[in-house]
Write a protein that holds these residues in place. Sequence first.
Motif, PDB file in Angstrom:
ATOM      1  N   ILE A   1       0.840  -1.200   0.000  1.00 42.09           N
ATOM      2  CA  ILE A   1       0.000   0.000   0.000  1.00 42.09           C
ATOM      3  C   ILE A   1       0.873   1.247   0.000  1.00 42.09           C
ATOM      4  CG2 ILE A   1      -1.592   1.365   1.419  1.00 42.09           C
ATOM      5  CD1 ILE A   1      -2.950  -1.302   2.155  1.00 42.09           C
ATOM      6  N   LEU A   2       1.906   1.238   0.836  1.00 43.13           N
ATOM      7  CA  LEU A   2       2.781   2.406   0.924  1.00 43.13           C
ATOM      8  C   LEU A   2       3.559   2.641  -0.373  1.00 43.13           C
ATOM      9  CD1 LEU A   2       4.104   1.906   4.566  1.00 43.13           C
ATOM     10  CD2 LEU A   2       2.344   3.514   3.769  1.00 43.13           C
ATOM     11  N   ALA A   3       3.837   1.567  -1.104  1.00 44.20           N
ATOM     12  CA  ALA A   3       4.626   1.695  -2.331  1.00 44.20           C
ATOM     13  C   ALA A   3       3.780   1.868  -3.590  1.00 44.20           C
ATOM     14  CB  ALA A   3       5.506   0.452  -2.492  1.00 44.20           C
TER      15      ALA A   3
ATOM     16  N   ASP B   1      -5.695   2.019  -4.822  1.00 45.49           N
ATOM     17  CA  ASP B   1      -7.120   2.012  -4.485  1.00 45.49           C
ATOM     18  C   ASP B   1      -7.629   0.592  -4.248  1.00 45.49           C
ATOM     19  OD1 ASP B   1      -7.019   4.740  -4.775  1.00 45.49           O
ATOM     20  OD2 ASP B   1      -7.939   4.748  -6.777  1.00 45.49           O
ATOM     21  N   ARG B   2      -7.213  -0.346  -5.094  1.00 46.41           N
ATOM     22  CA  ARG B   2      -7.624  -1.743  -4.950  1.00 46.41           C
ATOM     23  C   ARG B   2      -7.111  -2.339  -3.638  1.00 46.41           C
ATOM     24  NH1 ARG B   2      -5.117  -6.284  -5.952  1.00 46.41           N
ATOM     25  NH2 ARG B   2      -3.473  -5.336  -7.195  1.00 46.41           N
ATOM     26  N   LEU B   3      -5.870  -2.022  -3.289  1.00 46.36           N
ATOM     27  CA  LEU B   3      -5.298  -2.528  -2.033  1.00 46.36           C
ATOM     28  C   LEU B   3      -5.996  -1.934  -0.815  1.00 46.36           C
ATOM     29  CD1 LEU B   3      -1.499  -2.558  -2.954  1.00 46.36           C
ATOM     30  CD2 LEU B   3      -3.037  -4.527  -2.736  1.00 46.36           C
ATOM     31  N   ILE B   4      -6.365  -0.664  -0.890  1.00 43.28           N
ATOM     32  CA  ILE B   4      -7.085  -0.030   0.223  1.00 43.28           C
ATOM     33  C   ILE B   4      -8.452  -0.687   0.409  1.00 43.28           C
ATOM     34  CG2 ILE B   4      -8.233   2.123   0.944  1.00 43.28           C
ATOM     35  CD1 ILE B   4      -5.236   2.124   1.475  1.00 43.28           C
ATOM     36  N   VAL B   5      -9.135  -0.978  -0.698  1.00 44.81           N
ATOM     37  CA  VAL B   5     -10.428  -1.665  -0.614  1.00 44.81           C
ATOM     38  C   VAL B   5     -10.242  -3.034   0.041  1.00 44.81           C
ATOM     39  CG1 VAL B   5     -12.253  -2.761  -1.986  1.00 44.81           C
ATOM     40  CG2 VAL B   5     -11.522  -0.440  -2.516  1.00 44.81           C
TER      41      VAL B   5
END
Length: 153
Positions: free
Chosen positions: A50-52, A59-63
């Motif tokens: 997420i940080l990278a 956005d997909r990783l945050i979801v």
Amino acid sequence: MLPSAPEVAHVISQAVAPVFLLAGLGSFLNVCTSRLARIIDRSRSLEPDILASRGAKHDRLIVELRVLDRRMALVSRAIFATVLSAVLTCAVVVLLFASGLTGLNFGTGIALLFIGAMISLATGFAVFLVETRIGAAAVRIRSDLLDHEVEGS
């Protein structure tokens, strides 16, 4: 007046069913805690990505992380309800012994505690069912990957 051995044996035979229930609750708690550990491991493995990441991948990783957070909360609730059921079941066993050994009538208390234990257990199972449905939906293959075609072919 001390209870006789046959009276104690009768009390023990009454307490066997709730003790078997405790064994089942322990197994279910093992499943829940294992599932919680896997969810936590997955969420921790996403943190560096997420940080990278940027853009659509971010956005997909945050979801995905939000889904994992919701699942963690649900499994924690299922664990709470199941542990509450185990505590109430232990209280049932204690009251069964107290009633059998002292001759006092704890029938209403035993019944209410057992009803509470079953409601709590049903709640834990229901919350776990919701979590497993969310987990199953989250691991489905994204349609953009299924429709993906290699350029130039």
